[in-house]
Scaffold this motif. Structure first.
Motif, PDB file in Angstrom:
ATOM      1  N   SER A 198      -8.709   4.391   3.103  1.00  0.00           N
ATOM      2  CA  SER A 198     -10.350   3.240   3.559  1.00  0.00           C
ATOM      3  C   SER A 198     -11.123   4.492   4.032  1.00  0.00           C
ATOM      4  O   SER A 198     -12.110   4.406   4.609  1.00  0.00           O
ATOM      5  CB  SER A 198      -9.240   2.653   4.325  1.00  0.00           C
ATOM      6  OG  SER A 198      -8.345   2.383   5.352  1.00  0.00           O
ATOM      7  N   GLY A 253       0.803  -1.300  -0.055  1.00  0.00           N
ATOM      8  CA  GLY A 253      -0.023  -0.022   0.114  1.00  0.00           C
ATOM      9  C   GLY A 253       0.443   1.021  -0.097  1.00  0.00           C
ATOM     10  O   GLY A 253       0.675   2.190  -0.376  1.00  0.00           O
ATOM     11  N   HIS A 254       1.734   0.802   0.606  1.00  0.00           N
ATOM     12  CA  HIS A 254       3.157   2.078  -0.090  1.00  0.00           C
ATOM     13  C   HIS A 254       4.104   2.135  -0.821  1.00  0.00           C
ATOM     14  O   HIS A 254       4.001   3.117  -1.099  1.00  0.00           O
ATOM     15  CB  HIS A 254       3.987   2.228   1.780  1.00  0.00           C
ATOM     16  CG  HIS A 254       2.784   2.546   2.744  1.00  0.00           C
ATOM     17  ND1 HIS A 254       2.974   3.257   3.561  1.00  0.00           N
ATOM     18  CD2 HIS A 254       2.513   1.532   4.140  1.00  0.00           C
ATOM     19  CE1 HIS A 254       1.850   3.552   5.150  1.00  0.00           C
ATOM     20  NE2 HIS A 254       2.612   1.302   4.677  1.00  0.00           N
ATOM     21  N   PRO A 294      -3.733  -2.713   2.420  1.00  0.00           N
ATOM     22  CA  PRO A 294      -4.364  -1.084   2.853  1.00  0.00           C
ATOM     23  C   PRO A 294      -3.947  -0.527   1.331  1.00  0.00           C
ATOM     24  O   PRO A 294      -2.828  -0.733   0.704  1.00  0.00           O
ATOM     25  CB  PRO A 294      -3.781  -1.456   3.567  1.00  0.00           C
ATOM     26  CG  PRO A 294      -2.292  -1.404   4.450  1.00  0.00           C
ATOM     27  CD  PRO A 294      -3.174  -2.871   3.960  1.00  0.00           C
ATOM     28  N   TYR A 295      -3.974   1.087   1.370  1.00  0.00           N
ATOM     29  CA  TYR A 295      -4.002   1.477   0.153  1.00  0.00           C
ATOM     30  C   TYR A 295      -3.746   3.193   0.669  1.00  0.00           C
ATOM     31  O   TYR A 295      -4.341   4.000   1.727  1.00  0.00           O
ATOM     32  CB  TYR A 295      -5.161   1.789  -0.320  1.00  0.00           C
ATOM     33  CG  TYR A 295      -6.169   0.498  -0.828  1.00  0.00           C
ATOM     34  CD1 TYR A 295      -5.866   0.188  -2.153  1.00  0.00           C
ATOM     35  CD2 TYR A 295      -6.798   0.580  -0.612  1.00  0.00           C
ATOM     36  CE1 TYR A 295      -6.504  -1.188  -2.163  1.00  0.00           C
ATOM     37  CE2 TYR A 295      -7.961  -0.266  -0.718  1.00  0.00           C
ATOM     38  CZ  TYR A 295      -7.172  -1.537  -1.717  1.00  0.00           C
ATOM     39  OH  TYR A 295      -7.862  -3.102  -2.449  1.00  0.00           O
ATOM     40  N   TYR A 296      -2.630   3.871   0.063  1.00  0.00           N
ATOM     41  CA  TYR A 296      -2.201   4.854   1.205  1.00  0.00           C
ATOM     42  C   TYR A 296      -1.749   5.825  -0.100  1.00  0.00           C
ATOM     43  O   TYR A 296      -1.589   5.733  -1.037  1.00  0.00           O
ATOM     44  CB  TYR A 296      -1.093   5.070   2.413  1.00  0.00           C
ATOM     45  CG  TYR A 296      -0.838   3.650   3.085  1.00  0.00           C
ATOM     46  CD1 TYR A 296      -1.560   4.726   4.232  1.00  0.00           C
ATOM     47  CD2 TYR A 296      -0.671   2.733   3.235  1.00  0.00           C
ATOM     48  CE1 TYR A 296      -1.314   3.936   5.394  1.00  0.00           C
ATOM     49  CE2 TYR A 296      -1.181   1.489   3.873  1.00  0.00           C
ATOM     50  CZ  TYR A 296      -1.017   2.085   5.653  1.00  0.00           C
ATOM     51  OH  TYR A 296      -1.724   1.796   6.201  1.00  0.00           O
ATOM     52  N   ARG A 326      -2.060   9.597   3.598  1.00  0.00           N
ATOM     53  CA  ARG A 326      -3.583   9.574   4.273  1.00  0.00           C
ATOM     54  C   ARG A 326      -3.594   7.876   4.054  1.00  0.00           C
ATOM     55  O   ARG A 326      -3.495   7.542   2.840  1.00  0.00           O
ATOM     56  CB  ARG A 326      -4.688  10.013   3.224  1.00  0.00           C
ATOM     57  CG  ARG A 326      -4.141  11.414   3.885  1.00  0.00           C
ATOM     58  CD  ARG A 326      -5.508  12.376   2.759  1.00  0.00           C
ATOM     59  NE  ARG A 326      -5.508  13.817   3.615  1.00  0.00           N
ATOM     60  CZ  ARG A 326      -6.264  14.350   4.731  1.00  0.00           C
ATOM     61  NH1 ARG A 326      -6.943  13.550   5.374  1.00  0.00           N
ATOM     62  NH2 ARG A 326      -6.588  15.288   5.121  1.00  0.00           N
ATOM     63  N   LYS A 327      -4.512   7.151   4.945  1.00  0.00           N
ATOM     64  CA  LYS A 327      -5.456   6.001   4.427  1.00  0.00           C
ATOM     65  C   LYS A 327      -6.395   6.099   3.868  1.00  0.00           C
ATOM     66  O   LYS A 327      -7.245   6.649   4.365  1.00  0.00           O
ATOM     67  CB  LYS A 327      -5.266   4.749   5.969  1.00  0.00           C
ATOM     68  CG  LYS A 327      -5.151   3.500   5.750  1.00  0.00           C
ATOM     69  CD  LYS A 327      -4.913   3.111   7.092  1.00  0.00           C
ATOM     70  CE  LYS A 327      -5.795   1.622   6.813  1.00  0.00           C
ATOM     71  NZ  LYS A 327      -5.322   0.899   7.999  1.00  0.00           N
TER      72      LYS A 327
END
Length: 344
Positions: A161, A75-76, A149-151, A158-159
């Motif tokens: 979700s 996600g990073h 997760p997505y950032y 910012r996350k």
């Protein structure tokens, strides 16, 4: 490859240097020959008919197996290459690429069908049935398959979700594409006088339609209302295919794009809206000409509206097929970031 939310296959041009063997009768062959936009092919040699959504033309494709190389991510950042084997794909003649963007070699179908890219990755790579799409206004965007997760980078990381609001994805028994239930449209917080029944059938999400398309009984009152709401802005001669264009030299600029009235699609239940700000409402169609990026229905079938790629730009969209819902961030300019701001 062109990312197409409405296409059910992964297809590319056949390589001259590689011999492509057809697949004998199998579940993959049967799945490839389910009815779609084109005539059904022959199951004997496992060919099927492919559809180019831009040229609106059909062509034959050989059903083959291939290996897909992609990247894993936390996600990073991208982490390492991953090879996914035994992906069912189709190869076609180069002429089927007509009118697709320069340098594209085929289409990655993202629809909710067993042979689409998301569902094949889910079954072959053992990831959840969901994917995120973040289309940029320029530069590079991203498609991510799996749960995140997505950032996003910006003033602070910012996350994603925590930014998403959800609306149901509704089923259309005639299609594997994605629809959401729009029940009305407002301009500058004023509701258009269009009966809710006019929107029955849902709004189709299309990454290959450049702009949002409205059926004519919705488009004409929409155009009239937007023209009235912007009557103070000097006009210029409309640039085809648009009907309403403004002198961009007289438009103010804001963090959300041009300072023009907001357009909101009222979503199922009326809890959330999909709001279109200036950056997604007006497109520069010629020198000093900023045009309303909505078009009347010409070829849309069975749906009152199609939400096009321009209106999706710099909106983070999460297609959660497990829970049949669409997560929407809203225009990312509002949190001072864009779809370019992913460390890929």
């Amino acid at each position: 490859m062109v990312l197409d939310l409405t296409n059910t296959f992964i297809w590319t041009i056949c390589s001259n240097s590689t011999k492509h063997h057809t697949i004998p009768s199998s579940s993959s062959c049967e799945a490839a020959n389910k009815p779609g936009n084109c005539t059904i092919g022959s199951k004997d040699d496992c060919t099927t008919e492919l559809f180019n959504p831009v040229s609106r033309k059909c062509g034959s494709g050989l059903v083959t197996f291939t290996t897909l190389t992609t990247n894993s991510t936390d996600g990073h950042n991208p982490l390492y290459a991953v090879n996914v084997t035994n992906i069912t794909a189709l190869c076609a003649l180069k002429k089927l690429l007509e009118l697709l963007p320069k340098d594209s070699i085929g289409i990655a179908g993202l629809a909710s069908s067993n042979l689409s890219l998301p569902l094949q990755l889910s079954s072959r790579a053992n990831i959840e049935k969901q994917f995120a799409l973040c289309l940029p206004a320029s530069g590079r965007g991203v498609a991510i398959f799996g749960t995140g997760p997505y950032y996003l980078m910006g003033m602070v990381e910012r996350k994603v979700s925590s930014m998403l609001k959800y609306t149901p994805l509704i089923k259309n028994h005639l299609s594997s594409s994605y629809y959401i239930n729009v029940t009305g449209i407002t301009i500058n917080m004023q509701s258009l006088q269009i009966p809710e029944t006019a929107f029955l059938g849902g709004a189709l999400l299309s990454s290959v339609s450049p702009y949002t398309i409205l059926r004519e009984d919705i488009y004409h009152p929409f155009l009239s209302a937007y023209s009235t709401a912007t009557q103070y802005i000097p006009r210029v001669t409309p640039v085809k295919p648009f009907d309403l264009c403004y002198d961009s030299r007289n438009l103010s600029s804001t963090r959300m794009g041009y300072g023009v009235p907001g357009i909101s699609f009222t979503l199922q239940g009326g809890i959330y809206n999909w709001t279109i700000f200036g950056a997604n409402a007006l497109v520069m169609a010629a020198t000093n000409a900023a045009c309303l990026a909505f078009l009347p229905n010409q070829t849309v079938q069975n749906v009152p509206m199609v939400i096009g790629g321009f209106q999706m730009e710099n909106n983070f969209l999460l297609f959660d097929l497990e829970k049949a819902r669409l997560g929407m961030s809203g225009l990312l300019y509002g949190v001072m970031t864009t779809c370019n701001n992913i460390r890929f």
